[in-house]
Design an enzyme around this catalytic site. Structure first.
Site, PDB file in Angstrom:
ATOM      1  N   ASP A 244       7.147 -17.581  -2.679  1.00 59.90           N
ATOM      2  CA  ASP A 244       7.111 -16.696  -3.843  1.00 59.90           C
ATOM      3  C   ASP A 244       8.474 -16.092  -4.163  1.00 59.90           C
ATOM      4  O   ASP A 244       8.586 -15.269  -5.079  1.00 59.90           O
ATOM      5  CB  ASP A 244       6.085 -15.583  -3.639  1.00 59.90           C
ATOM      6  CG  ASP A 244       6.362 -14.712  -2.414  1.00 59.90           C
ATOM      7  OD1 ASP A 244       7.325 -15.010  -1.678  1.00 59.90           O
ATOM      8  OD2 ASP A 244       5.610 -13.749  -2.188  1.00 59.90           O
ATOM      9  N   GLY A 245       9.513 -16.475  -3.420  1.00 55.81           N
ATOM     10  CA  GLY A 245      10.833 -15.900  -3.642  1.00 55.81           C
ATOM     11  C   GLY A 245      10.982 -14.510  -3.060  1.00 55.81           C
ATOM     12  O   GLY A 245      12.057 -13.905  -3.175  1.00 55.81           O
ATOM     13  N   HIS A 247       8.921 -13.539   0.178  1.00 57.33           N
ATOM     14  CA  HIS A 247       8.764 -13.723   1.619  1.00 57.33           C
ATOM     15  C   HIS A 247       9.854 -14.605   2.209  1.00 57.33           C
ATOM     16  O   HIS A 247      10.223 -14.439   3.381  1.00 57.33           O
ATOM     17  CB  HIS A 247       7.401 -14.338   1.938  1.00 57.33           C
ATOM     18  CG  HIS A 247       6.262 -13.382   1.800  1.00 57.33           C
ATOM     19  ND1 HIS A 247       5.738 -13.021   0.574  1.00 57.33           N
ATOM     20  CD2 HIS A 247       5.534 -12.707   2.736  1.00 57.33           C
ATOM     21  CE1 HIS A 247       4.752 -12.167   0.758  1.00 57.33           C
ATOM     22  NE2 HIS A 247       4.607 -11.959   2.063  1.00 57.33           N
ATOM     23  N   ASP A 269      -1.335 -16.870   0.649  1.00 59.80           N
ATOM     24  CA  ASP A 269      -1.585 -15.607   1.353  1.00 59.80           C
ATOM     25  C   ASP A 269      -1.987 -14.540   0.329  1.00 59.80           C
ATOM     26  O   ASP A 269      -1.669 -13.358   0.466  1.00 59.80           O
ATOM     27  CB  ASP A 269      -0.346 -15.163   2.139  1.00 59.80           C
ATOM     28  CG  ASP A 269      -0.658 -14.108   3.202  1.00 59.80           C
ATOM     29  OD1 ASP A 269      -1.848 -13.846   3.453  1.00 59.80           O
ATOM     30  OD2 ASP A 269       0.288 -13.532   3.777  1.00 59.80           O
TER      31      ASP A 269
END
Length: 372
Positions: A244-245, A247, A269
């Site tokens: 997602d950029g 995590h 997640d």
């Protein structure tokens, strides 16, 4: 019978630039190139439906709430291309986990979901992240068997910190790994402070997955490489990636792709806040605040799952990380399907399930067709 024509079809051997796919009774019956009569997709992308190994909720619905909530979350993610969902449960008291596992068992038997993933309670306090520390438990075969029995054969994955030791019984995380493997359940290493050596021991004992690599575990260090390097060196071990950029930086995703090629599984997640915007939510018993797409615990600011969807994870893999679409597609479908032993899906080849997703030129979902 349904025939899709004039599509860019992503297959295990590459992209068919102008192809057709035929499906009947929920199965792919043919894939080829050239002209066919059928539904003209006008050059849209045709990919296998996404397989998400790690979903806590979505669309305002949490898996810890009720069977009805799980149904709604699954429907939300299906609209984003996920055709196979493994429902993840956060750490909670054993009776609560057992009850939720029963709901998931009902839905698995119905065919709506692929099964249950217990993300806890056998996790390290020091790396618990957004898991409820008050409900964490030391390794216990009796507790593990209680949870597996509650799932009535539908528990497919359990995350364990392998370095943990039960001071009263002497049981440790490796004992849990062996028990899971003996019962045909995927043992995942995660929320762990395991050293490289401890993680290697878990993989040698049969653990075959890393829960959200780099998150909830030691980072890389030149004198203590940790669980990620241990996994990369262990043949067949799959590493979950929250792309997602937030995590993981794209450079880290590229690095993992280089050191463990063909063994990444894109996951979301996702929590109930996914698709809902800014605000406060609950992840199990933990209060979460979402701001600009980032979910963090109110208490200490720890990342608390994500608001990611699988179509966005694939799109970022291609557009931001630079992974070829055929590889990103494998990481979103074939690799996670193989990790769960689901040999009937994850690739556009004859005989597999006709789980499909149609994407536009920008890799955004146009349609998730229902099987005929």
């Amino acid at each position: 019978m349904t025939v899709y024509t004039n599509a860019r079809i992503v297959t295990p051997t590459g992209v068919i630039g102008r192809g057709w796919l035929e499906a009947e009774h929920g199965r792919i019956t043919g894939v080829g190139t050239g002209d066919r009569r059928g539904r003209d997709l006008a050059g849209a992308w045709l990919l296998p439906g996404f397989v998400d190994l790690h979903v806590h909720g979505g669309g305002g619905h949490s898996a810890m709430t009720s069977e009805a909530a799980i149904r709604e979350a699954v429907a939300f993610h299906r609209a984003h291309g996920t055709t196979t969902t493994l429902v993840s449960l956060v750490t909670a008291p054993l009776p609560d986990l057992a009850e939720a596992a029963g709901w998931i068992a009902d839905l698995t038997e119905e065919g709506l979901v692929a099964g249950c993933h217990f993300e806890g309670p056998f996790l390290a306090h020091s790396r618990c992240g957004a898991q409820n520390p008050a409900a964490l438990r030391p390794p216990s075969l009796a507790d593990l068997r209680l949870l597996l029995d509650a799932g009535r054969g539908t528990v497919r994955q359990v995350t364990v910190a392998p370095e943990l030791v039960n001071e009263e019984t002497g049981e440790d995380g490796i004992d849990l790994v062996r028990e899971l493997v003996s019962r045909g359940v995927v043992a995942a290493v995660g929320h762990t402070d395991a050293t490289y050596a401890q993680a290697k021991a878990a993989f040698a004992a049969g653990a075959s997955l890393v829960t959200h690599a780099f998150n909830g575990m030691r980072g890389l260090h030149h004198r203590e490489p940790g669980a990620v390097v241990a996994a990369a060196e262990s043949a067949g071990v799959v590493l979950e990636i929250i792309n997602d950029g937030i995590h993981l930086d794209p450079a880290i995703v590229r690095m993992i792709d280089r050191i463990a090629p063909g063994r990444l599984a894109l996951i979301t997640d996702a929590i109930d806040a996914t698709g809902m915007g800014n605000g406060e939510y609950l992840l199990g018993a933990m209060r979460v605040r979402v701001e600009d797409g980032t979910a963090r615990l109110v208490e200490n600011g720890s990342l608390a799952g994500s608001t990611l969807t699988m179509d966005a994870a694939l799109r970022r893999a291609v557009q931001d990380v630079g992974i070829p679409i055929e590889t990103a597609s494998r990481y979103a479908s074939a690799v996670p399907a193989q990790a769960l032993g689901l040999a009937d899906r994850g690739a556009l080849v004859p005989g597999r399930r006709a789980d499909l997703v149609i994407l536009d030129a920008d890799l955004r979902v146009v349609e998730v067709p229902e099987a005929d």
